[in-house]
Every structure is written in structure tokens, then in C-alpha cells.
Design an enzyme around this catalytic site. Structure first.
Site, short mmCIF file in Angstrom:
data_model
loop_
_atom_site.label_atom_id
_atom_site.label_comp_id
_atom_site.label_asym_id
_atom_site.label_seq_id
_atom_site.Cartn_x
_atom_site.Cartn_y
_atom_site.Cartn_z
CD GLU A 1 55.94 53.38 39.83
OE1 GLU A 1 56.92 52.93 39.54
OE2 GLU A 1 55.61 54.16 40.89
CG ASP B 1 8.80 44.73 36.07
OD1 ASP B 1 8.10 44.43 37.08
OD2 ASP B 1 8.68 45.27 35.20
CG ASP C 1 12.84 45.46 30.28
OD1 ASP C 1 11.93 46.06 30.97
OD2 ASP C 1 12.47 44.33 29.99
CG ASN D 1 61.72 47.53 50.27
OD1 ASN D 1 62.30 47.04 51.36
ND2 ASN D 1 61.59 46.70 49.09
CG ASP E 1 56.68 49.29 38.77
OD1 ASP E 1 56.12 49.11 39.86
OD2 ASP E 1 57.07 50.56 38.43
#
Length: 841
Positions: free
Chosen positions: A285, A327, A579, A647, A676
Site C-alpha cells: 500500500e 542536434d 530546441d 510473512n 511501512d
């Protein structure tokens, strides 16, 4: 304007000034601000702003969050007030944490994007100033020049050799002449006196009265498409694919566990809470937050390296780039072009060609580098001359013409590519033309770019010259320009090559000049393909040629885009640095578009990133930063694959054989929350040099391989812990859950330091932010069961012998994980992606 009003281009400027309450001297800043409030911003839709309350509500409305919230409320209603409250508190904290981190990242990214927003020149308080396009309002006087994206619908008041490309709006591929005047036709295609938002100023300049902005423009949202992706980027698609894979695994695991628990006769509510907690534990999450924060931090770091990121996902694309097309002017060369020589037909130095060229450049130049160099070399050449008419530079014919009026009458001056100009010179024999072209080649071999100058007296009244007028010319000579390579170019090219990026030069210049420059900057190329060569090749043949050829000259704009497409068809991940006006198609087609500050507006709008310094060294810096950012994102994914999956697999297996749940739902949620928190520092972590040495792409097979080994490895040690607790120590359910919570937290968090690097953990220490978040979460997890707060979660302090055995299991797991990880990191070079972004234009 009302819907019943006639088209604005059929009305006079005076009538529109009166209706809009404006004057030719422009608006005052205060009046413009009031109009902005009245008419709204000059955009197709208001910028989506998600406040904290709405952001939290969105997360709470996600399916897993709703299930958790319902479970907490049901638990509290059925008598387990403590358990229900804990679930709600943990859910609320997770939502707050995610919202805050992502909000900070999005805010920082928005500031960076605004710093390179396209601007328009408007007349405010008596002077032309640059304002954000969104701030243009009806009644403004706007000035547009070659390369600008037209910001609004407007009536032309004055123009000089102005043409606009309206292909994005009408599909018409050729520039349209625009000038002031009265038009009675009601069709927009015939509105030669009007500018339309989203079109591109191709040549010249124009001043116009803004009539419509935002959604009130004729073509609505067409202009917005210039800077909007048509589809999610490859990186976003890869993330989505990973999310779908995780979702399938989660649902399968939850269904199996819930079915087994009910079959074993456990309470329905407890079984449901346990299954939901498993789903939360397995779901990454934090991945959206980690991704956003990491990309945004990467964008801010790239800003310090003079690269402004407009599209966050493009950071990954830059790191994955295998070919960079550029270029030569301004990136490989200094862009400080100077007039080196002016020679006559015999090759002797003669100022006449430079004088005529300076007159043409002064009176009808396009602000380009060559015109600037001509004017600088002969600053007083145009004194006494005025512009009578002109034909703007034609990119297809590669020449332009002016009519200059002076004391001796009117003369026509043509300048452009030598081949094009020589074709109109009647006084030259074939041998003369061959001599001049040989001079051009000799100059090119010296690194000098040449243009030819020719003229003739003009008979009759002044009018814009046509191609038929560019005949019977008297040849004046060649003007040769020097643009030496940058001192930093060879080192930058070497850096890119060492990083696995192949450089290709795509230029409109003479192939001989391009070949010489390629050698000076370190590109070993024996062949240069010209635009004429490319025109003769089929798409399949061109896809073969681009594998070997790295330099191209005399390219038309559509040929640049065709080369990008050919490279992509051959499997390359293509970056394009440009450019100019004519770079826009290639910029939009490339996987990663790069432009520079000061580039044409359409080039900046088409690009994903803007370089504040036109130097390939900046690109190399950006590539390193992009790869570093992606490497940190990959760390979180690997950690989730090795720890979360392992786990949750262990809990699912244990729930089928133990007479009690191996961990309570609230304990699982606490485990997940602390894990987390331990990973919040990932975006700030360092990356080893070898992780950024080669192009990187998302490899799903490599991630699956990593999870298939590290996940079961984690589960094996979990099951070993279960066996020891049950068969050796014979602990009761509360001690069992507490012991496994401690072992689970220790292995999950400490393995972060193992798999965050492909080196030895003690030789590659984490940055302070990751060390603090990880060790801080581990400290909380280790201390909590021994405090009164632990009672709320059902923890009971395990015996000392159990704690010692848990330490031994944890150490063994970390050692084995360290030994196995070397074979699991994906060291292969980037696999090519077969398609570009395909952005709409």
C-alpha cells in the site's frame, strides 16, 4: 462574445476593441487581474487540486480500507472495543502518513513544473512582458514570434512575414500566411487575419488582440493535447502490472485462509479479520507514496543539476534510455556562431556576400544564429535600406528572399543552402557551380558551414517574391560560419557511452560538417547519411541502417521523426534533445523528450524535461539521477517481495495447522504499520555506482524470481520459529504470538539493510534517513511488547530463552539472505521496449 455573434475575424479591430473594453495600448495589470477572475484561467480545465480531506477520503474509500474500517466498527460493537479501536487508529495513522508524504511530494513537483511553464508576451501597463499562458485574458495585446505556441484566439493587428502551422487544429500540413485585414468568409480555414490557440508560429512576428481564451477558443482543448500523454507511460504501465500481480496473489491467499478457517470451525468474525489483515500485510500500500516521493525527490535533485522535470514518470524513461538523438548546435557545439569568411566565386575573400547577407538578415531575419552572426559581422550594412517585402525562409527549399529598398531602387536578395541558391543563378556555368560546391565541401572539411548569397535588381512595384522570382540571380559568394565544438562535449559523449547510451547526431547541416564534428567529439563514424539518402530508403531498410550509422545531415523535420521511429522499431529506447520548431514532432515521438530553456515554445511544450544548460553533460547528470531514483523504487518492491510475501505466506500456512491464530488481526496490522514506517527513508537512500552504470528497465521476471526465492526463504525461517515455539518451548498462544511478532519485525526490518544493496551491508551503509526510520521502527517493535501498551495488543513478554533463540534464527536468516541475494539481482542490460510513448500532438 456570444454564440450568436458573427466570427470575430469577420469584424473590425475597432469593433472588437469597443466590445472588449480594450485599447491598442494594452491592459493595465490590475484590469488584467480582474478579467482573469471574470473569464477564468486560459486553460481547458481548472487544475485539479486535491485537498488533504479529499485525499484522505479517497484512501479511506479504497476497498481494503473500507473492509478494515467496517471490521473495526464491528469489533467494537460486538464487545471488543480495544481491538476495534486499535484497528481504526492504525488505519487512520496509515492514511495520514500516506497523505502527508504524497502531498509534500506532489507540491514540490508542481513548483518545479511551474518553473518551466510556457509563457506569452502581452502588452501590460504600456510594455510587453512575459506572463504565464494561463494568465492571458480577452482584451490583451499579445505578440507572437516564430516558434511560439499561439496562446489564445486573436485578431491580427500587425504582422511581418508571419505564417502559422495549424496542423494540430485543421490537419493542414503547410504553414498558412497570416496578416491584418478584413475577411468576410465565416470558415476558420479562410481566416487569414486570425490566430487560433494551439497553432504554432512558424515564421515572422505578429501582434494581435486576444478575443477568446480557455474553453471559449474555437478549437477548445486542442492546444492542451500538445503537452498531454495519450496513454500511461511505460513505467506507469509496469507499476500497474505489478499491482495486478500482487492483487491476484492477495485475493488467492485470502480466499484460501478464510475458507480453511471457517472449515476448522473458528469464529466467522475473527476469521474475516485475520484474512483482511493478511490482505493488508501482503498489499504494497505504500508503493504509490514511495513512488511519488522518490520520483519527486529525484525531480528536485535533477533541478539542482539543471534539469526541470515536467512529467515525473519520465525520470524512469531517462534512466532506461539506450540512444540519445541530438542536434549539434548548442549541445555539441558552443552555439556562438561567428562569420569566419566571406568569399567570391573564385574563392578569394570578398566582403560583398557578407554585406548583402547582413542587409537581408537585418531587414527580414528570423532571429536565428546565422542571421545574428551576419548582422554582428556587418552592423551598419543595412543603413539606408528598408524592407519592401519578403518571402520567409522555406525549410523545404532551404532559402529565403527579401526585397530591400534603398537609394538605388529595390534589389532582391536571396540567401540559403548553396545548392538551392546556385540553381537560380543564371550567370554561372556548370563548371562555376561545380567550383562553388567544391569550395563548400572544402569549408565543411574545415568545420565551417556555408550559405550562398545572390541578388538581382527588382523591376516593378514591391510585392512578396515567389519561387519564380528567385531566378536570373547574380551570384555574390559564400558566407562561412564557425561553430566550434564545446570543450566539454568529448567528455560528455564519453560519459554517455560509458553509461550504455549511444549518441546519434541528427542535423540539418552539411553531412561533411556533421562528420567532422562527430570525429572531434569522439564518435567513431565512417558514414553520414543525408536527408536525400534517407528519402530513398524504405522503413525496413532504414531500420537496418540506423543500427550502424550515428551521424545524419541535411535532414528535413519529418526525417528526424522518421529516424526516431526507425530506432524504436529496432528496439531502442530513444531520447531526443531539440530546441527548434521543427524538433517538435521528434520530441513528441521519442520515449523521452528533452529541450532547453530558451527553446521555441512548441519544443518546450513537447518535451518531458527542460535543461537549464544546453550541454550534454547535463543530460549525463540527469541519466544518473534517473537511474538512482528508479533503483530506490526497486528497493521497496524487492523488500515487499521478500518480507511481506514471506510473512503473510507463513501466517497463512500456520493458520491451517495451529489450534489458534498465529497472530491477532491487530498485531498483523501493527506489524504492517511499523514495517511501512521503517521504509519511509527509502527515497533518501544512496545507490551504488554499478546500479546506475547501465540503462535500467522494470523487469517483471526478475522481480518474480526474487520473490520466488526470498519469500519462501523468509517463510522457512518463520516455520522453523513456529516449530521451536511449539515443540521445544511449548509456549501458550499469547507468548507464541508475541515471540513471532518480535521475530517477524526483526527479520523484516533488518533484511532491509541486506537487500537494499548488491554489495556487502557493512561496506555500503544506508543514508541516515533510512537508518533512522528503520532502526526507529525496530526499536518500537522490540520495546512495545514489554510495556503496558503491549497489553492492548495482546502481547505477553516471552521467556529469556525464547528471546535468545529468536536472535539466533534472525541472524541465520540474515546470513543466508546475504548469500542468496547475489544471484537474484538483475544485472542484465536494459531490454528494449518496442514502442515509444505515442503522445498525441
Amino acid at each position: 462574445m456570444t454564440q450568436d455573434s458573427p466570427p470575430f475575424w469577420t469584424r473590425t479591430a475597432a469593433a472588437l476593441f469597443a466590445e472588449l473594453g480594450a485599447t491598442p495600448s494594452g491592459l493595465a495589470a490590475i484590469a488584467a487581474s480582474a478579467r482573469l477572475t471574470r473569464y477564468g484561467p486560459n486553460s481547458d480545465s481548472a487544475e485539479a487540486r486535491t485537498g488533504p480531506a479529499r485525499a484522505m477520503a479517497r484512501r479511506l474509500l479504497e476497498p481494503l480500507s473500507l473492509i478494515l474500517l467496517a471490521a473495526g466498527l464491528v469489533s467494537a460493537a460486538t464487545g471488543d472495543a480495544v481491538g476495534g479501536s486499535i484497528i481504526v487508529v492504525i488505519l487512520g495513522f496509515s492514511v495520514l502518513l500516506d497523505t502527508y508524504q504524497e502531498g509534500q511530494a506532489v507540491h514540490a513537483a508542481a513548483i518545479l513544473r511551474r518553473s518551466v511553464a510556457v509563457s506569452a508576451r502581452v502588452l501590460r501597463d504600456g510594455a510587453f512582458v512575459a506572463v504565464a499562458v494561463e494568465g492571458v485574458v480577452p482584451g490583451d495585446i499579445v505578440e507572437v514570434r516564430a516558434g511560439d505556441i499561439i496562446p489564445a484566439d486573436a485578431l491580427i493587428l500587425d504582422s511581418t512575414a508571419f505564417t502559422a502551422n495549424e496542423a494540430a487544429l485543421t490537419g493542414e500540413p503547410y504553414p498558412v500566411d497570416k496578416r491584418a485585414g478584413i475577411v468576410t468568409a465565416t470558415s476558420a480555414a479562410e481566416a487569414s487575419n486570425a490566430l487560433f490557440r494551439g497553432a504554432i508560429a512558424q515564421t515572422g512576428t505578429a501582434t494581435a488582440l486576444v478575443v477568446g481564451t480557455g474553453r471559449a477558443t474555437l478549437f477548445g482543448s486542442a492546444a492542451a493535447a500538445l503537452a498531454t500523454d495519450a496513454a500511461p507511460s511505460p513505467f506507469e504501465r509496469d507499476l500497474h502490472a505489478y499491482g495486478l500481480l500482487t492483487t491476484r496473489l492477495t485475493l488467492a491467499l485470502v480466499v484460501v485462509v478464510l475458507t480453511a478457517s471457517i472449515f476448522l470451525g473458528r469464529p466467522l468474525l475473527q476469521s474475516l479479520l485475520f484474512a483482511v489483515a493478511l490482505a493488508v500485510g501482503l498489499t504494497p500500500e505504500l508503493l504509490p507514496m514511495i513512488t511519488t516521493v522518490t520520483l519527486s525527490r529525484g525531480a528536485m535533485r535533477m533541478a539542482k543539476r539543471k534539469v526541470i522535470v515536467k512529467r515525473l514518470a519520465s525520470i524512469h524513461d531517462l534512466g532506461a534510455m539506450t540512444i540519445l538523438c541530438t542536434d549539434k548546435t548548442g549541445t555539441l557545439t558552443s552555439a556562438q556562431i561567428t562569420l569566419a569568411r566571406s568569399i567570391d566565386r573564385t574563392g578569394r575573400d570578398d566582403p560583398e556576400a557578407a554585406r548583402l547577407g547582413a542587409i537581408a538578415a537585418t531587414l527580414g531575419g528570423d532571429r536565428g544564429a546565422l542571421d545574428t552572426a551576419l548582422v554582428t559581422a556587418s552592423p551598419g550594412a543595412a543603413k539606408g535600406w528598408v524592407l519592401a517585402a519578403q518571402s520567409v525562409f522555406d525549410f523545404d527549399r532551404r532559402l529565403g528572399t527579401v526585397l530591400a529598398s534603398g537609394t538605388d531602387g529595390i534589389i532582391l536578395i536571396t540567401k540559403g543552402a548553396p545548392e538551392a541558391v546556385l540553381a537560380g543563378c543564371a550567370t554561372l556555368t556548370d563548371a562555376d557551380r561545380a567550383t562553388v560546391l567544391a569550395q563548400v565541401r572544402t569549408l565543411a572539411e574545415q568545420g565551417l558551414r556555408a550559405i550562398a548569397i545572390a541578388s538581382r535588381p527588382w523591376d516593378g512595384p514591391a510585392r512578396p517574391p515567389t519561387p519564380q522570382d528567385e531566378t536570373n540571380l547574380v551570384y555574390a559568394g559564400l558566407c562561412a560560419f564557425a561553430d566550434p565544438p564545446k570543450d566539454t562535449a568529448p567528455a560528455a559523449v564519453a560519459r554517455l557511452q560509458a553509461a550504455g547510451i549511444r549518441l546519434k547526431i541528427l542535423s540539418g547541416d552539411d553531412p561533411v560538417v556533421v562528420a567532422r564534428l562527430a570525429g572531434l567529439v569522439g564518435l567513431a563514424t565512417s558514414r553520414v547519411l543525408s536527408g536525400a539518402d534517407i528519402a530513398r530508403l524504405s522503413d525496413d531498410a532504414l531500420a537496418v541502417q540506423v543500427r550502424e550509422v550515428d551521424a545524419y545531415g541535411r535532414l528535413a523535420p519529418d526525417q528526424k521523426a522518421r529516424l526516431v521511429r526507425a530506432l524504436q522499431a529496432d528496439g531502442a529506447i530513444v531520447g531526443y534533445l531539440g530546441d527548434g520548431i521543427n524538433d517538435a514532432p521528434a520530441l513528441k515521438l521519442a520515449d523521452i523528450g528533452l529541450s532547453v530553456a530558451g527553446a521555441a515554445s512548441v519544443a518546450q511544450a513537447s518535451a518531458d524535461m527542460i535543461m537549464l544548460d544546453s550541454d550534454l553533460g547535463v543530460v549525463a547528470d540527469g541519466v544518473e539521477e534517473g537511474r538512482r531514483t528508479f533503483a530506490n523504487i526497486l528497493k521497496y518492491v524487492r523488500m515487499g517481495a521478500s518480507s511481506n510475501f514471506g510473512n503473510m505466506l507463513s501466517m497463512a500456512a500456520a493458520s491451517l495447522f495451529l489450534p489458534f491464530l498465529p497472530m491477532l488481526p491487530t498485531q498483523i496490522l501493527l506489524n504492517n504499520l511499523l514495517y511501512d514506517v521503517s521504509e519511509i527513508g527509502i527515497p533518501f537512500d544512496g545507490v551504488r555506482p554499478e546500479a546506475v552504470a547501465r540503462p535500467q528497465v522494470w523487469s517483471m521476471p526478475a522481480l518474480i524470481r526474487f520473490a520466488a526465492v526470498m519469500g519462501p526463504l523468509s517463510s522457512a525461517f518463520d516455520l522453523l520459529t513456529f516449530a521451536g515455539l511449539s515443540l521445544i518451548f511449548h509456549v501458550a498462544a499469547p507468548e507464541f504470538r508475541t515471540a513471532w511478532f518480535l521475530e517477524s519485525m526483526a527479520t523484516q526490518i533488518l533484511v532491509i539493510f541486506v537487500i537494499r544493496t548488491n554489495g556487502r551491508p557493512w561496506a555500503d551503509l544506508p543514508r541516515p534517513a533510512l537508518a533512522l526510520s528503520s532502526l526507529g521502527a525496530l526499536l518500537v517493535a522490540m520495546v512495545l511488547p514489554f510495556t503496558p501498551v503491549g497489553d492492548w495488543f495482546g502481547f505477553v513478554a516471552p521467556p529469556l530463552a525464547v528471546m535468545a533463540s529468536l536472535a539466533g534464527v534472525t541472524l541465520a536468516y540474515l546470513v543466508l539472505a546475504e548469500l542468496l541475494k547475489t544471484f537474484l539481482f538483475d544485472h542484465r542490460p536494459a531490454q528494449p521496449r518496442r514502442h515509444g510513448r505515442g503522445r498525441a500532438g
